[in-house]
Design a protein around this motif. Structure first.
Motif, mmCIF file in Angstrom:
data_model
loop_
_atom_site.group_PDB
_atom_site.id
_atom_site.type_symbol
_atom_site.label_atom_id
_atom_site.label_comp_id
_atom_site.label_asym_id
_atom_site.label_seq_id
_atom_site.Cartn_x
_atom_site.Cartn_y
_atom_site.Cartn_z
ATOM 1 N N GLY A 84 21.059 16.882 67.596
ATOM 2 C CA GLY A 84 20.651 18.043 68.376
ATOM 3 C C GLY A 84 19.918 19.070 67.543
ATOM 4 O O GLY A 84 18.956 19.685 68.002
ATOM 5 N N ARG A 87 16.306 17.441 66.452
ATOM 6 C CA ARG A 87 15.379 17.356 67.589
ATOM 7 C C ARG A 87 15.222 18.679 68.328
ATOM 8 O O ARG A 87 14.472 18.754 69.301
ATOM 9 C CB ARG A 87 15.853 16.285 68.567
ATOM 10 C CG ARG A 87 15.772 14.897 67.999
ATOM 11 C CD ARG A 87 16.139 13.886 69.036
ATOM 12 N NE ARG A 87 16.052 12.542 68.501
ATOM 13 C CZ ARG A 87 16.319 11.466 69.191
ATOM 14 N NH1 ARG A 87 16.669 11.568 70.457
ATOM 15 N NH2 ARG A 87 16.243 10.280 68.635
ATOM 16 N N LYS A 88 15.957 19.686 67.885
ATOM 17 C CA LYS A 88 15.935 21.020 68.496
ATOM 18 C C LYS A 88 16.202 20.941 70.005
ATOM 19 O O LYS A 88 15.552 21.607 70.805
ATOM 20 C CB LYS A 88 14.618 21.723 68.211
ATOM 21 C CG LYS A 88 14.396 21.991 66.735
ATOM 22 C CD LYS A 88 13.152 22.798 66.522
ATOM 23 C CE LYS A 88 12.740 23.010 65.123
ATOM 24 N NZ LYS A 88 13.554 23.036 64.020
ATOM 25 N N ILE A 89 17.187 20.122 70.362
ATOM 26 C CA ILE A 89 17.531 19.936 71.769
ATOM 27 C C ILE A 89 18.487 21.018 72.232
ATOM 28 O O ILE A 89 18.279 21.653 73.255
ATOM 29 C CB ILE A 89 18.154 18.541 72.002
ATOM 30 C CG1 ILE A 89 17.128 17.460 71.697
ATOM 31 C CG2 ILE A 89 18.675 18.401 73.417
ATOM 32 C CD1 ILE A 89 17.681 16.056 71.737
ATOM 33 N N GLU A 99 21.788 18.008 79.021
ATOM 34 C CA GLU A 99 21.327 17.263 77.849
ATOM 35 C C GLU A 99 22.341 16.203 77.433
ATOM 36 O O GLU A 99 23.545 16.475 77.353
ATOM 37 C CB GLU A 99 21.089 18.219 76.670
ATOM 38 C CG GLU A 99 20.046 19.268 76.923
ATOM 39 C CD GLU A 99 18.647 18.700 77.064
ATOM 40 O OE1 GLU A 99 18.398 17.561 76.599
ATOM 41 O OE2 GLU A 99 17.807 19.388 77.664
ATOM 42 N N ARG A 169 19.678 15.167 82.215
ATOM 43 C CA ARG A 169 18.453 14.622 81.622
ATOM 44 C C ARG A 169 18.870 13.582 80.609
ATOM 45 O O ARG A 169 19.827 13.743 79.869
ATOM 46 C CB ARG A 169 17.656 15.736 80.939
ATOM 47 C CG ARG A 169 17.008 16.687 81.905
ATOM 48 C CD ARG A 169 16.058 17.634 81.191
ATOM 49 N NE ARG A 169 16.770 18.599 80.352
ATOM 50 C CZ ARG A 169 17.190 19.792 80.751
ATOM 51 N NH1 ARG A 169 17.022 20.160 82.000
ATOM 52 N NH2 ARG A 169 17.790 20.595 79.929
#
Length: 170
Positions: A84, A87-89, A99, A169
């Motif tokens: 996380g 990937r800068k999620i 997410e 998502r």
């Protein structure tokens, strides 16, 4: 007021249902996740389900299964937090269940906390005299910790999917 042992048992059964469903959902959708991650997630949730179902019945074997589940949970938690971040999620404290990374992070954290509570409960040493136990941590603390875990694990998806009408998502 419920006895701590009864509360712990009921909460363990509710967590076993949660982990069992989580394990079956992972098996139901193998196309999304890499095979190794799928195996680790299913193993984590299946071990956590077994420990919560048989929590105090077979303490010797269950303690080893709980330790394996705890190690798997820590490993997966670190993996998804790093994923996380890279990937800068989502941030570390994000609870956005839309997410995949946040759902995996939350699931592994729930398994970690559940296994820690079970290991604390299983680690109470027994004296030589029958029916006399020395308490490290009161059963009430462990039982109410498990109750809080159940409230969070069932409440968070309810708030996200029912009240906020969020969508996942992948």
């Amino acid at each position: 007021m419920a006895k701590p042992r009864n509360l712990f048992t009921c909460c363990s059964l509710l967590m076993a249902i949660m982990f069992g469903l989580s394990s079956s959902v992972q098996l139901n959708d193998p196309g999304i996740l890499p095979v190794l991650l799928l195996v680790l997630l299913v193993s984590l949730y299946a071990c956590a389900c077994i420990v919560n179902l048989l929590n105090w019945r077979i303490s010797g074997y269950i303690k080893h299964v709980a330790q394996v589940a705890l190690c798997l949970g820590v490993l997966l938690f670190i993996k998804v937090v790093v994923e996380g971040y890279v990937r800068k999620i989502a941030g570390l404290w994000s609870l956005d269940l839309a997410e995949r990374v946040v759902r995996e992070k939350t699931g592994s954290l729930l398994a970690i906390i559940s296994m820690v509570l079970h290991l604390v409960c299983l680690s109470e040493p027994v004296d030589v005299k029958p029916r006399k136990k020395r308490k490290i941590v009161g059963r009430g603390v462990v039982a109410y910790g498990m109750a809080g875990l159940v409230a969070f694990s069932y409440g968070l998806p309810f708030v996200f999917f029912v009240i906020q009408k969020g969508e996942m998502r992948f």
